[in-house]
Write a protein that holds these residues in place. Sequence first.
Motif, mmCIF file in Angstrom:
data_model
loop_
_atom_site.group_PDB
_atom_site.id
_atom_site.type_symbol
_atom_site.label_atom_id
_atom_site.label_comp_id
_atom_site.label_asym_id
_atom_site.label_seq_id
_atom_site.Cartn_x
_atom_site.Cartn_y
_atom_site.Cartn_z
ATOM 1 N N CYS A 129 30.064 -11.852 14.882
ATOM 2 C CA CYS A 129 30.793 -10.529 14.033
ATOM 3 C C CYS A 129 31.353 -9.562 15.093
ATOM 4 O O CYS A 129 32.599 -8.870 14.860
ATOM 5 C CB CYS A 129 29.865 -9.972 13.242
ATOM 6 N N GLY A 130 30.531 -9.591 16.291
ATOM 7 C CA GLY A 130 31.121 -8.359 17.399
ATOM 8 C C GLY A 130 30.699 -7.297 16.940
ATOM 9 O O GLY A 130 30.809 -6.305 18.050
ATOM 10 N N THR A 131 30.010 -6.741 15.707
ATOM 11 C CA THR A 131 29.896 -5.180 15.544
ATOM 12 C C THR A 131 28.307 -5.255 15.400
ATOM 13 O O THR A 131 27.841 -4.006 15.456
ATOM 14 C CB THR A 131 30.592 -4.926 14.268
ATOM 15 N N CYS A 132 27.451 -6.183 14.985
ATOM 16 C CA CYS A 132 26.018 -5.870 14.421
ATOM 17 C C CYS A 132 25.287 -5.762 15.673
ATOM 18 O O CYS A 132 25.709 -5.347 16.991
ATOM 19 C CB CYS A 132 25.591 -7.190 13.961
ATOM 20 N N CYS A 171 25.152 -8.223 18.448
ATOM 21 C CA CYS A 171 26.308 -8.611 19.059
ATOM 22 C C CYS A 171 26.778 -7.324 19.732
ATOM 23 O O CYS A 171 27.216 -7.327 21.229
ATOM 24 C CB CYS A 171 27.629 -8.656 17.979
ATOM 25 N N CYS A 188 23.428 -13.009 16.408
ATOM 26 C CA CYS A 188 24.216 -12.553 15.268
ATOM 27 C C CYS A 188 23.944 -13.183 13.924
ATOM 28 O O CYS A 188 23.814 -14.620 13.801
ATOM 29 C CB CYS A 188 25.716 -12.751 15.708
HETATM 30 ZN ZN ZN Z 1 27.152 -10.056 14.969
#
Ligand code: ZN
Length: 383
Positions: free
Chosen positions: A110-113, A116, A125
């Motif tokens: 996801c790149g945002t959790c 990540c 993730c």
């Molecule tokens: Zn993530």
Amino acid sequence: MAAGRPEQGDKRVSERNAVVLKEFGADLEITSFPEVKPEAGAVVVDVSHAGICGTDMHLQHGKLPIPLPVVLGHEAVGRVRRLGEGVDTDATGAPLREGDLVSWASNIPCGTCFYCAQEEEPSLCETRKVYGINQSCAQWPHLSGGWSEQIYLQPGSTIVRLPEGVTPEQVIALGCAGPTVVHAVLGIGKPREGDVVIVQGSGPVGLAAAMYATMAGAAKVIVVGGPANRLEVARQVGIGDVHVDIFTSTKAESRLAEVLAETPDGRGADIVIEATGVPAAVAEGIDLTRKGGKYLVVGQYTDHGPTPLNPHLITRKQLQVLGSWAFSPKNHLDYVLSVPELVQRFDLSKLVTRYKLGEVNEALVDMRSGATLKPVLVSGAVS
Ligand SMILES: [Zn+2]
Ligand SMILES: [Zn+2]
């Protein structure tokens, strides 16, 4: 917005065959889906080679929670058919064109959790998309797995052009085992030059672990696995220095003595890598690790339940017990970029047995029985 979706009544839309898991425990079926145009940032690839791995057997039998129906296949290689708007380079920044042979990471984190963004460990993730696992083919764009003539790579995919001189078969020979081991062994276990390494398990992950340990400078790699035909392939390909067959050395105590005798002064290995998926192997692995050594558990991808072990040994031997879960897109990229070096040393294509897409159920039976090491589905759509 319906960008990239086939227009209603578009008679030019052609169909692509894919292997679908409709019901847990049932045979897989071939179903056809319409080819779709890539939206901006997406890429459509004609799959040429798709690997079958142990996880797929577990998925088929409902051992992991996934949505059905699903086009299975989380490891594949193919040729770019269409590039979506804005895609003109691969993950290395090299130009990407239609017709290029490519491989892609099976997952999109996801790149945002927390994992990540803060831990920088995207393999953890919890909401990542995984091709061939958690993308149901009931939903657009349907072709979301590698066991198919075609796959739709969503925006955010990590796509890498095959390095010069490397064949699709060489890249798929290790499949997801390659990036799994890049993550586990190079990223977490970190063998040092001159280490003695024991690998428990001789499936693709075990053999990949043995290869990367050798390439990292291990002085001796001892593979403890089986059945005999797998160890024979390992010997032929030059994987591992010593091979211990658990099917002939069946008694735990004498097997322990046999393996320890291969380590300096019988003290155990600097690093032991578990790649069996069998819980009982963990207690044995702890016994095989020297004092102050590392025990790296990689193979327990499916939850097969608890196992008795003596935690006193972890303290008394001052062990570092490490785990490694899956891999990140970066690990996949590093794997593909390491294939030229791997193939100089190891004939990877010897690990592969080819099947047609329609022979997928036979391929799964052969893998379960251990008759084949790495079944690979070769699609008729691409020569
Ligand atoms: Zn993530
Ligand atoms: Zn896999």
